[in-house]
Design a protein around this motif. Structure first.
Motif, short mmCIF file in Angstrom:
data_model
loop_
_atom_site.label_atom_id
_atom_site.label_comp_id
_atom_site.label_asym_id
_atom_site.label_seq_id
_atom_site.Cartn_x
_atom_site.Cartn_y
_atom_site.Cartn_z
N LEU A 50 -42.50 -60.69 -72.46
CA LEU A 50 -43.23 -61.88 -72.92
C LEU A 50 -42.27 -62.92 -73.49
O LEU A 50 -42.35 -64.11 -73.16
CB LEU A 50 -44.28 -61.50 -73.96
CG LEU A 50 -45.02 -62.66 -74.61
CD1 LEU A 50 -45.82 -63.43 -73.57
CD2 LEU A 50 -45.91 -62.18 -75.73
N LEU A 51 -41.35 -62.48 -74.33
CA LEU A 51 -40.39 -63.42 -74.92
C LEU A 51 -39.50 -64.04 -73.84
O LEU A 51 -39.19 -65.23 -73.89
CB LEU A 51 -39.52 -62.72 -75.96
CG LEU A 51 -40.24 -62.30 -77.25
CD1 LEU A 51 -39.32 -61.47 -78.13
CD2 LEU A 51 -40.75 -63.51 -77.99
N GLY A 52 -39.11 -63.26 -72.84
CA GLY A 52 -38.32 -63.79 -71.73
C GLY A 52 -39.09 -64.83 -70.94
O GLY A 52 -38.54 -65.87 -70.57
N ALA A 53 -40.37 -64.57 -70.68
CA ALA A 53 -41.18 -65.54 -69.95
C ALA A 53 -41.33 -66.83 -70.74
O ALA A 53 -41.22 -67.94 -70.18
CB ALA A 53 -42.56 -64.94 -69.64
N ALA A 113 -40.91 -64.09 -64.29
CA ALA A 113 -40.99 -63.45 -65.61
C ALA A 113 -42.45 -63.30 -66.04
O ALA A 113 -42.84 -62.27 -66.60
CB ALA A 113 -40.21 -64.27 -66.64
N TRP A 114 -43.28 -64.32 -65.79
CA TRP A 114 -44.71 -64.21 -66.13
C TRP A 114 -45.40 -63.15 -65.29
O TRP A 114 -46.30 -62.47 -65.77
CB TRP A 114 -45.40 -65.56 -65.98
CG TRP A 114 -45.11 -66.46 -67.14
CD1 TRP A 114 -44.33 -67.57 -67.15
CD2 TRP A 114 -45.57 -66.30 -68.49
NE1 TRP A 114 -44.28 -68.10 -68.41
CE2 TRP A 114 -45.03 -67.35 -69.25
CE3 TRP A 114 -46.38 -65.36 -69.12
CZ2 TRP A 114 -45.28 -67.49 -70.61
CZ3 TRP A 114 -46.64 -65.50 -70.48
CH2 TRP A 114 -46.08 -66.56 -71.21
N ARG A 115 -44.94 -62.97 -64.07
CA ARG A 115 -45.49 -61.91 -63.23
C ARG A 115 -45.21 -60.54 -63.84
O ARG A 115 -46.06 -59.66 -63.83
CB ARG A 115 -44.89 -62.00 -61.82
CG ARG A 115 -45.48 -61.01 -60.86
CD ARG A 115 -44.99 -61.29 -59.43
NE ARG A 115 -45.36 -60.21 -58.58
CZ ARG A 115 -44.52 -59.32 -58.07
NH1 ARG A 115 -43.23 -59.41 -58.31
NH2 ARG A 115 -44.95 -58.35 -57.31
N ARG A 116 -44.02 -60.37 -64.41
CA ARG A 116 -43.69 -59.11 -65.09
C ARG A 116 -44.57 -58.90 -66.32
O ARG A 116 -44.95 -57.77 -66.62
CB ARG A 116 -42.23 -59.10 -65.54
CG ARG A 116 -41.25 -58.77 -64.45
CD ARG A 116 -39.84 -58.66 -65.01
NE ARG A 116 -39.72 -57.66 -66.05
CZ ARG A 116 -39.33 -56.40 -65.85
NH1 ARG A 116 -39.04 -56.00 -64.64
NH2 ARG A 116 -39.22 -55.57 -66.86
#
Length: 127
Positions: A50-53, A113-116
């Motif tokens: 989440l933080l990465g996205a 990233a949001w997909r993850r």
């Protein structure tokens, strides 16, 4: 955090002329989010995702605003190898193209990233 506090107008430090407070807030958030993500233990993968996205989204938004946003920009660039240095002014269109292209590229990374972040829980061990 100082940049975020200034962007939220908790302290009286305005951003550079022509830069909206929300862009300054995103610039500060990039550093805060990166610091939190690095400090988290490895077992908090979902939170790190989440933080990465959020980090990639903020980073992309800043680049897209520079590339496609209003106002006139002055860009300069340079390069050095050992004692040889090259640099100087570049034109506005070249700078906007560079920032816009990088903004689009980082947006694609943010989408991944949001997909993850929203992947089903059973995929955790497969990724």
């Amino acid at each position: 955090m100082f940049i975020c506090a200034a962007a939220m107008r908790w302290i009286d430090v305005p951003p550079a002329p022509g830069v909206p407070y929300w862009i300054a807030g995103l610039a500060g958030a990039v550093f805060v989010l990166a610091g939190i993500a690095i400090a988290l233990p490895q077992r908090t993968m979902r939170l790190q995702d989440l933080l990465g996205a959020l980090l990639f989204t903020a980073f992309a938004t800043i680049r897209l605003w520079i590339g496609f946003g209003p106002g006139q920009w002055n860009f300069s660039g340079g390069m050095s190898v050992g004692t040889v240095a090259l640099g100087g002014e570049s034109n506005e269109m070249g700078g906007r193209i560079a920032f816009g292209a990088m903004g689009v590229l980082v947006s694609l990374i943010a989408l991944r990233a949001w997909r993850r972040v929203f992947r089903p829980p059973y995929e955790d061990k497969q990724s």
